[in-house]
Design a protein around this motif. Structure first.
Motif, PDB file in Angstrom:
ATOM      1  N   GLU A 196     -33.482 -11.880  16.131  1.00  0.00           N
ATOM      2  CA  GLU A 196     -34.236 -12.501  15.494  1.00  0.00           C
ATOM      3  C   GLU A 196     -34.461 -11.975  13.836  1.00  0.00           C
ATOM      4  OE1 GLU A 196     -37.786 -12.759  17.768  1.00  0.00           O
ATOM      5  OE2 GLU A 196     -36.834 -13.766  19.541  1.00  0.00           O
ATOM      6  N   ARG A 197     -34.646 -10.673  13.838  1.00  0.00           N
ATOM      7  CA  ARG A 197     -34.838  -9.857  12.653  1.00  0.00           C
ATOM      8  C   ARG A 197     -33.704 -10.206  11.865  1.00  0.00           C
ATOM      9  NH1 ARG A 197     -37.634  -4.440  14.531  1.00  0.00           N
ATOM     10  NH2 ARG A 197     -39.778  -5.438  14.845  1.00  0.00           N
ATOM     11  N   ALA A 198     -32.708 -10.137  12.271  1.00  0.00           N
ATOM     12  CA  ALA A 198     -31.401 -10.487  11.531  1.00  0.00           C
ATOM     13  C   ALA A 198     -31.422 -11.724  11.022  1.00  0.00           C
ATOM     14  CB  ALA A 198     -30.027  -9.869  12.285  1.00  0.00           C
ATOM     15  N   ALA A 199     -31.783 -12.700  11.973  1.00  0.00           N
ATOM     16  CA  ALA A 199     -31.611 -14.181  11.504  1.00  0.00           C
ATOM     17  C   ALA A 199     -32.533 -14.520  10.518  1.00  0.00           C
ATOM     18  CB  ALA A 199     -31.848 -14.965  12.791  1.00  0.00           C
ATOM     19  N   ALA A 200     -33.576 -13.893  10.322  1.00  0.00           N
ATOM     20  CA  ALA A 200     -34.489 -14.078   9.329  1.00  0.00           C
ATOM     21  C   ALA A 200     -34.152 -13.731   8.003  1.00  0.00           C
ATOM     22  CB  ALA A 200     -35.916 -13.400   9.743  1.00  0.00           C
ATOM     23  N   THR A 201     -33.209 -12.851   8.034  1.00  0.00           N
ATOM     24  CA  THR A 201     -32.796 -12.449   6.660  1.00  0.00           C
ATOM     25  C   THR A 201     -31.435 -13.132   6.006  1.00  0.00           C
ATOM     26  OG1 THR A 201     -31.354 -10.772   7.687  1.00  0.00           O
ATOM     27  CG2 THR A 201     -33.442 -10.319   7.100  1.00  0.00           C
ATOM     28  N   ARG A 202     -30.951 -14.141   6.844  1.00  0.00           N
ATOM     29  CA  ARG A 202     -29.863 -14.964   6.677  1.00  0.00           C
ATOM     30  C   ARG A 202     -29.994 -15.809   5.760  1.00  0.00           C
ATOM     31  NH1 ARG A 202     -26.173 -16.440  11.369  1.00  0.00           N
ATOM     32  NH2 ARG A 202     -24.337 -16.854  10.287  1.00  0.00           N
ATOM     33  N   VAL A 203     -29.088 -16.212   5.059  1.00  0.00           N
ATOM     34  CA  VAL A 203     -29.052 -16.910   3.828  1.00  0.00           C
ATOM     35  C   VAL A 203     -27.637 -17.811   3.880  1.00  0.00           C
ATOM     36  CG1 VAL A 203     -29.000 -17.076   1.322  1.00  0.00           C
ATOM     37  CG2 VAL A 203     -30.171 -15.204   2.072  1.00  0.00           C
ATOM     38  N   ASP A 204     -28.090 -19.311   3.770  1.00  0.00           N
ATOM     39  CA  ASP A 204     -27.032 -20.190   4.044  1.00  0.00           C
ATOM     40  C   ASP A 204     -26.804 -20.613   2.596  1.00  0.00           C
ATOM     41  OD1 ASP A 204     -26.827 -19.963   6.738  1.00  0.00           O
ATOM     42  OD2 ASP A 204     -28.628 -21.429   7.278  1.00  0.00           O
ATOM     43  N   PHE A 205     -25.486 -20.734   2.181  1.00  0.00           N
ATOM     44  CA  PHE A 205     -25.278 -21.162   1.016  1.00  0.00           C
ATOM     45  C   PHE A 205     -24.506 -22.518   1.095  1.00  0.00           C
ATOM     46  CE2 PHE A 205     -25.140 -16.518   0.399  1.00  0.00           C
ATOM     47  CZ  PHE A 205     -25.970 -16.414  -0.683  1.00  0.00           C
ATOM     48  N   PHE A 206     -24.721 -23.423  -0.015  1.00  0.00           N
ATOM     49  CA  PHE A 206     -24.177 -24.508   0.149  1.00  0.00           C
ATOM     50  C   PHE A 206     -23.814 -24.955  -1.343  1.00  0.00           C
ATOM     51  CE2 PHE A 206     -28.760 -25.143  -0.332  1.00  0.00           C
ATOM     52  CZ  PHE A 206     -28.753 -26.117  -1.593  1.00  0.00           C
ATOM     53  N   THR A 207     -22.786 -25.910  -1.543  1.00  0.00           N
ATOM     54  CA  THR A 207     -22.293 -26.424  -2.836  1.00  0.00           C
ATOM     55  C   THR A 207     -23.062 -27.548  -3.010  1.00  0.00           C
ATOM     56  OG1 THR A 207     -20.266 -25.012  -2.238  1.00  0.00           O
ATOM     57  CG2 THR A 207     -20.323 -26.775  -4.323  1.00  0.00           C
TER      58      THR A 207
END
Length: 153
Positions: free
Chosen positions: A136-147
């Motif tokens: 959960e802590r790692a998922a909170a820092t996840r950044v999804d990039f899109f174009t």
């Protein structure tokens, strides 16, 4: 089958899984093993502290190299019916090494396996909760990039 033709792979994997839980348990969580075993446990190898060489590989699959040494403590016990248990733990905790060996022996004995599993149930639940919290802590820092496309291109 394993190297020992008398022991099926499923039993070896179950023992590995059990010992993995024992290694992550605290000494306090394992203290109930003495009550399960009683007084008839024979010490084959008293807990002793030593060093092991830790090997590493560059990138996980490169050539092995000596990374350094780690302190380990090992012990071995025998139950009255002849079942032998071995315990190896990182660090210098002699009591935990003895309890790990005791857990291994008791788990191998069919008469006490269920009691060991019951004692380890809260340990496994704690480990699962810690793992979920880390995810959960790692998922909170996840950044999804899109174009984003500009214009008609």
């Amino acid at each position: 089958m394993t190297a020992n033709a008398d022991v099926p792979d499923s039993s070896v994997n179950a023992r590995k899984t059990t010992m993995a839980a024992v290694c992550r348990a605290t000494t306090t969580e394992l203290a109930g093993l003495d009550a399960i075993a009683g007084d008839a446990v024979r010490v084959l190898r008293a807990p002793e502290i030593g060093l092991v060489m830790v090997r590493g590989r560059v990138g996980g699959d490169g050539a092995p190299f000596n990374l350094g040494e780690a302190t380990v403590t090992r012990a071995a016990v025998s139950l009255p019916d002849g079942v032998i248990g071995f315990g190896h733990v990182l660090g210098r905790d002699k009591d935990k090494a003895r309890l790990a060996a005791l857990a291994d022996a008791l788990w191998q004995a069919p008469a006490t396996r269920d009691a060991v599993e019951a004692l380890l149930r809260p340990v496994r639940e704690r480990i699962a909760a810690e793992t979920a919290l880390k995810r959960e802590r790692a998922a909170a820092t996840r950044v999804d990039f899109f174009t984003m496309v500009r214009g008609d291109n």
